[in-house]
Write an enzyme that holds these catalytic residues in place. Structure first.
Site, PDB file in Angstrom:
ATOM      1  N   LYS A 168       0.817  -1.219   0.000  1.00  0.00           N
ATOM      2  CA  LYS A 168       0.000   0.000   0.000  1.00  0.00           C
ATOM      3  C   LYS A 168       0.853   1.273   0.000  1.00  0.00           C
ATOM      4  O   LYS A 168       0.495   2.275   0.593  1.00  0.00           O
ATOM      5  CB  LYS A 168      -0.979  -0.007   1.183  1.00  0.00           C
ATOM      6  CG  LYS A 168      -1.959  -1.176   1.132  1.00  0.00           C
ATOM      7  CD  LYS A 168      -2.880  -1.244   2.308  1.00  0.00           C
ATOM      8  CE  LYS A 168      -2.241  -1.881   3.515  1.00  0.00           C
ATOM      9  NZ  LYS A 168      -3.195  -2.303   4.540  1.00  0.00           N
ATOM     10  N   ASP A 203      -5.541  -7.090   9.702  1.00  0.00           N
ATOM     11  CA  ASP A 203      -6.914  -6.563   9.775  1.00  0.00           C
ATOM     12  C   ASP A 203      -7.971  -7.579   9.333  1.00  0.00           C
ATOM     13  O   ASP A 203      -9.101  -7.573   9.835  1.00  0.00           O
ATOM     14  CB  ASP A 203      -7.060  -5.241   9.005  1.00  0.00           C
ATOM     15  CG  ASP A 203      -6.547  -5.304   7.567  1.00  0.00           C
ATOM     16  OD1 ASP A 203      -5.981  -6.335   7.171  1.00  0.00           O
ATOM     17  OD2 ASP A 203      -6.715  -4.296   6.850  1.00  0.00           O
TER      18      ASP A 203
HETATM   19  C1  GLC Z   1      -2.743  -5.232   1.952  1.00  0.00           C
HETATM   20  C2  GLC Z   1      -1.914  -5.889   3.050  1.00  0.00           C
HETATM   21  C3  GLC Z   1      -2.743  -6.855   3.845  1.00  0.00           C
HETATM   22  C4  GLC Z   1      -3.996  -6.156   4.350  1.00  0.00           C
HETATM   23  C5  GLC Z   1      -4.753  -5.522   3.204  1.00  0.00           C
HETATM   24  C6  GLC Z   1      -6.000  -4.763   3.656  1.00  0.00           C
HETATM   25  O1  GLC Z   1      -3.154  -6.210   1.058  1.00  0.00           O
HETATM   26  O2  GLC Z   1      -0.811  -6.558   2.476  1.00  0.00           O
HETATM   27  O3  GLC Z   1      -2.008  -7.387   4.916  1.00  0.00           O
HETATM   28  O4  GLC Z   1      -4.812  -7.080   4.999  1.00  0.00           O
HETATM   29  O5  GLC Z   1      -3.905  -4.614   2.523  1.00  0.00           O
HETATM   30  O6  GLC Z   1      -5.678  -3.747   4.534  1.00  0.00           O
END
Ligand code: GLC
Length: 461
Positions: A168, A203
């Protein structure tokens, strides 16, 4: 009015736009192929022989106990994983979970791309602020903290895990390969806060646990926000990489990290030129290929690249590429959702407003209509991509007659067309296994408190 404009004002769409809409279209055949790709990727991540090189890591969370309503006590939750993070004070009573206080803090770009010390000190500062604001007096007891850290982690225990890679567009130096709990705890101690991190989780695991608190049938957690990812409850017998005990409950939550579908090239058959272009401009090139096609961080950026190309081809904005639109990330996914939700009738007030803010002096009706079409197509494509991954997961979970899915994230919560298309597509793609979505407010944060409460048992009354 020129001949080409007349054409655009009628039913016709310029051939350049049609070509793009076609490239973004996912046929029924492609949709089914997607489910197969997801299933293969899940298998490669789970099996010990292929795990190392697998794109989708299927990470073991070490969360095994599901909540049962007997959890009691007060827990702090820290929910970190996007451009904002939250701190929550939760109280578990016989009545349920009460969120006694919640604060949202912005995480500036320089902190997201700075050093490890800056990053964790910044978080500890905000925890300090939260405690000073919401705790009447500083308790002498050390408070348990559940930490949702929404990135891929190799977990050793519930309270210890190394960051595998930033996603991200985070790029904090000196954290990859390090124990995230140790780094946070060091900053907490430096600030003399009476907090102890008792659980660290992704999360998706958080939202699964928050869902499971309210519904025993909840076996999947889904986040469709800045990033996209899912977790599920797996029987230990299927997790051959598991080296812990085989005691009851013989299950463990797996963080699939499905945002990384396609990092091995398996989605190249359906990626458009803009997907490749977007990836080449990101900090984590060739990673998170699936997520980069639609999640909140990226959908607006794909739209921006398309608009620029159409302007360069002379189809949009009288052939001018406005300066503002040249800036990476300036066209956000929020804009896509505002256009899709607001411009479905004959009015195009959202596109007008947003294009003007991008520096298009006088967007024509044709410009607005075409931008609307593109945003709708990107929304549909994203919704199908999520539905396909969930369909693959439902086949794995085999929960009948219905599987609960705890869900959180801006695309689900705040973008109705995305949500409705996703739910409808899932019904079509998964005729055998049914899903019931459970949106829990602040689910990813509350989930951290739920895990902290489940592991602490009744000890923190
Ligand atoms: C990205 C992260 C992952 C997280 C997702 C949603 O894919 O790598 O760990 O769960 O974003 O936030």
């Amino acid at each position: 009015m020129s001949g080409s404009q007349m054409k655009q004002n009628g039913e016709h769409v310029p051939k350049e736009v049609s070509a793009i809409l076609d490239a973004l279209h996912l046929t029924d055949e492609v949709q089914h192929e997607l489910i197969a790709v997801c299933q293969r990727s899940f298998d490669l991540g789970l099996q010990p022989e292929t795990h190392e090189d697998a794109a989708v890591k299927m990470l073991i969370s070490h969360v095994r106990l599901m909540p049962n309503g007997t959890e009691r006590g007060n827990y702090l939750a820290l929910d970190m994983g996007g451009t904002n993070f939250r701190v929550l004070l939760t109280k578990f009573t016989s009545e349920g979970i009460e969120v006694a206080a919640v604060e949202k803090y912005h995480l500036p770009h320089d902190v997201r791309t700075g050093t490890s010390d800056q990053f964790f000190d910044y978080i500890a500062d905000k925890l300090d602020l939260f405690i000073k604001t919401h705790f009447a007096k500083c308790d002498s007891v050390t408070f348990p903290l559940g930490f949702t850290f929404s990135f891929p982690m190799e977990q050793r225990r519930l309270d210890s895990a190394d960051l595998l890679i930033w996603t991200k567009d985070f790029a904090v130096d000196g954290v990859v390969g390090k124990d995230v709990v140790a780094l946070l705890q060091k900053a907490i101690v430096k600030k003399r806060l009476k907090l102890r991190t008792v659980a660290l989780l992704n999360d998706t695991v958080g939202v699964l646990m928050a869902g499971a608190y309210y519904d025993n049938d909840c076996k999947i957690g889904l986040i469709v926000g800045t990033g996209c990812n899912a977790a599920y409850v797996a029987p230990l017998s299927e997790v051959t990489r598991w080296t812990g005990d085989n005691d009851e409950p013989q299950q463990v939550v797996i963080d699939t990290e499905c945002g990384a579908f396609g990092d091995d090239g398996s989605l190249d058959f359906m990626r458009a030129e803009f997907d490749f272009d977007l990836d080449s401009r990101t900090l984590n090139k060739r990673n998170q290929i699936y997520e980069k096609m639609f999640s909140g961080k990226y959908m607006g950026e794909v739209a921006r690249l398309i608009l620029i190309k159409l302007a360069q081809q002379g189809v949009l904005f009288e052939g001018e590429v406005p300066d503002t639109l040249q800036q990476q990330w300036v066209f956000t996914t929020l804009f896509v959702s505002e256009i899709v939700e607001g411009d479905s009738g004959v009015q195009h007030s959202q596109s007008q407003r947003i294009l003007k803010s991008m520096g298009v002096d006088n967007p024509s009706t044709v410009d607005c209509k075409l931008v609307y079409k593109i945003c709708c197509k990107l929304t549909e494509r994203g919704a199908i991509l999520v539905a396909a991954a969930i369909a693959a997961l439902l086949i794995r979970v085999k929960k009948s007659p219905v599987c609960g899915i705890g869900v959180d994230g801006s695309l689900y919560n705040e973008f109705p067309t995305f949500r409705n298309t996703m739910v409808k597509k899932l019904e079509e793609l998964s005729p055998e296994y049914k899903a019931r979505f459970l949106a829990v407010d602040d689910g990813s944060g509350i989930g951290a408190a739920v895990v902290a409460a489940t592991v602490s048992g009744q000890s923190n009354k």
